[in-house]
Design a protein around this motif. Structure first.
Motif, short mmCIF file in Angstrom:
data_model
loop_
_atom_site.label_atom_id
_atom_site.label_comp_id
_atom_site.label_asym_id
_atom_site.label_seq_id
_atom_site.Cartn_x
_atom_site.Cartn_y
_atom_site.Cartn_z
N GLY A 185 3.84 18.07 -3.35
CA GLY A 185 3.71 17.00 -4.35
C GLY A 185 3.13 15.73 -3.77
N VAL A 186 2.24 15.86 -2.77
CA VAL A 186 1.57 14.70 -2.19
C VAL A 186 0.06 14.87 -2.39
CG1 VAL A 186 3.37 14.33 -0.45
CG2 VAL A 186 1.37 15.66 0.15
N ALA A 187 -0.63 13.77 -2.36
CA ALA A 187 -2.09 13.82 -2.53
C ALA A 187 -2.72 14.52 -1.33
CB ALA A 187 -2.65 12.42 -2.67
N LYS A 188 -3.75 15.33 -1.60
CA LYS A 188 -4.47 16.02 -0.53
C LYS A 188 -5.06 15.00 0.45
CE LYS A 188 -8.33 19.12 0.37
NZ LYS A 188 -9.47 19.84 -0.21
N SER A 189 -5.54 13.87 -0.07
CA SER A 189 -6.11 12.84 0.81
C SER A 189 -5.05 12.27 1.75
CB SER A 189 -6.76 11.73 -0.01
OG SER A 189 -5.81 11.12 -0.85
N THR A 190 -3.81 12.13 1.26
CA THR A 190 -2.71 11.63 2.10
C THR A 190 -2.44 12.62 3.22
OG1 THR A 190 -1.69 10.44 0.26
CG2 THR A 190 -0.26 10.99 2.13
N LEU A 191 -2.35 13.91 2.87
CA LEU A 191 -2.10 14.94 3.87
C LEU A 191 -3.23 14.99 4.89
CD1 LEU A 191 -0.44 17.22 5.03
CD2 LEU A 191 -1.45 18.74 3.31
N SER A 192 -4.45 14.90 4.42
CA SER A 192 -5.61 14.91 5.31
C SER A 192 -5.55 13.74 6.29
CB SER A 192 -6.90 14.86 4.49
OG SER A 192 -8.02 14.85 5.34
N GLN A 193 -5.20 12.55 5.80
CA GLN A 193 -5.08 11.38 6.67
C GLN A 193 -3.98 11.58 7.71
OE1 GLN A 193 -4.46 8.02 4.10
NE2 GLN A 193 -6.63 7.56 4.00
N LEU A 194 -2.84 12.13 7.28
CA LEU A 194 -1.73 12.35 8.22
C LEU A 194 -2.13 13.34 9.30
CD1 LEU A 194 1.34 12.44 5.81
CD2 LEU A 194 0.61 10.59 7.33
N GLU A 195 -2.81 14.42 8.92
CA GLU A 195 -3.24 15.39 9.93
C GLU A 195 -4.29 14.82 10.87
OE1 GLU A 195 -4.21 19.36 8.92
OE2 GLU A 195 -2.27 19.76 7.98
N ALA A 196 -4.99 13.77 10.42
CA ALA A 196 -5.98 13.11 11.28
C ALA A 196 -5.34 12.02 12.14
CB ALA A 196 -7.09 12.51 10.41
N GLY A 197 -4.03 11.82 12.00
CA GLY A 197 -3.33 10.80 12.79
C GLY A 197 -3.43 9.42 12.21
N ASN A 198 -3.74 9.32 10.92
CA ASN A 198 -3.84 8.03 10.23
C ASN A 198 -2.75 7.92 9.18
OD1 ASN A 198 -6.27 7.35 11.63
ND2 ASN A 198 -7.37 8.73 10.25
N GLY A 199 -2.59 6.72 8.65
CA GLY A 199 -1.62 6.51 7.58
C GLY A 199 -0.29 6.05 8.10
N ASN A 200 0.65 5.90 7.18
CA ASN A 200 2.00 5.43 7.49
C ASN A 200 2.96 6.25 6.65
OD1 ASN A 200 4.12 3.97 8.46
ND2 ASN A 200 3.76 2.20 7.16
N PRO A 201 3.31 7.46 7.08
CA PRO A 201 4.12 8.35 6.25
C PRO A 201 5.53 7.81 6.02
CG PRO A 201 3.98 9.22 8.46
CD PRO A 201 3.05 8.02 8.40
N SER A 202 6.02 7.97 4.80
CA SER A 202 7.39 7.58 4.48
C SER A 202 8.33 8.76 4.73
CB SER A 202 7.50 7.16 3.01
OG SER A 202 7.29 8.28 2.17
N VAL A 203 9.62 8.47 4.76
CA VAL A 203 10.64 9.51 4.89
C VAL A 203 10.44 10.54 3.77
CG1 VAL A 203 13.11 9.98 4.64
CG2 VAL A 203 12.36 8.06 6.02
N GLU A 204 10.21 10.04 2.54
CA GLU A 204 10.09 10.93 1.40
C GLU A 204 8.90 11.89 1.55
OE1 GLU A 204 12.42 7.37 0.23
OE2 GLU A 204 10.48 7.60 1.20
N THR A 205 7.77 11.39 2.01
CA THR A 205 6.59 12.23 2.20
C THR A 205 6.85 13.30 3.26
OG1 THR A 205 5.08 10.47 1.53
CG2 THR A 205 4.15 12.24 2.88
#
Length: 185
Positions: free
Chosen positions: A34-54
């Motif tokens: 239930g997360v955006a594909k762009s969010t997941l892509s950023q996380l796998e690239a080592g970018n972003g600021n993931p929350s506990v919920e994500t």
């Protein structure tokens, strides 16, 4: 060497490793979590600021404990000083979870320190089937447990409840600190 936050490189590598282990595409994992594909892509690239919920949603979708996504490789002797460790903040409540120890191969438990402040309750969705949460209050006061039957706890009080049902935690006093052991059966 102190670790002052969730290491994005560890999260990125863990997400890729676990996604590939179960054979899911980015799109399919994003959909299941239930997360955006762009969010997941950023996380796998080592970018972003993931929350506990994500991260919890991704862990549930991958059928792995939260700790497997945030815990760096373990040394033989580890010291984590107060205020150090892989801390992840909630986006919905005044809540921070700091992983102290994830379950090594053959073990099925993770240990956290939770720091809570009064405010919105932390509403947790069910974790993997069979999960049990063991909670000991260190400081402050908290209302915690199953969403439909929480209990008030103070310093030294112990609570265990099924983590595979909806559950909640809200600080009743400033500076509330809890040791949480998640048991995965």
């Amino acid at each position: 060497m102190p670790n002052t936050g969730a290491p994005l490189e560890v999260i990125a590598a863990s997400l890729r490793r676990e996604r590939e282990r179960v054979g899911l595409s980015l799109s399919e994992l994003a959909k299941r979590a239930g997360v955006a594909k762009s969010t997941l892509s950023q996380l796998e690239a080592g970018n972003g600021n993931p929350s506990v919920e994500t991260l919890w949603a991704l862990g549930v979708a991958l059928d792995v404990p939260f700790s497997r996504l945030v815990d760096p490789p373990v040394r033989q002797v580890t010291v984590i000083r107060a205020g150090e460790g892989a801390a992840v903040h909630s986006e919905r409540a005044p809540y921070t979870a700091t992983l102290l120890s994830s379950c090594p191969p053959g073990a099925r438990r993770d240990i956290y320190v939770l720091n809570l402040e009064p405010g919105a309750p932390r509403e947790s969705q069910p974790h993997m089937a069979g999960t049990r949460e063991h909670m000991v209050v260190s400081t402050g006061r908290v209302r915690a447990g199953l969403t439909d039957d929480p209990v008030d706890l103070g310093p030294g009080d112990y609570l265990v409840y099924p983590g595979d049902l909806p559950h909640t935690a809200v600080a009743l006093a400033p500076g509330t600190s809890i040791v949480l052991v998640m048991e995965h059966v």
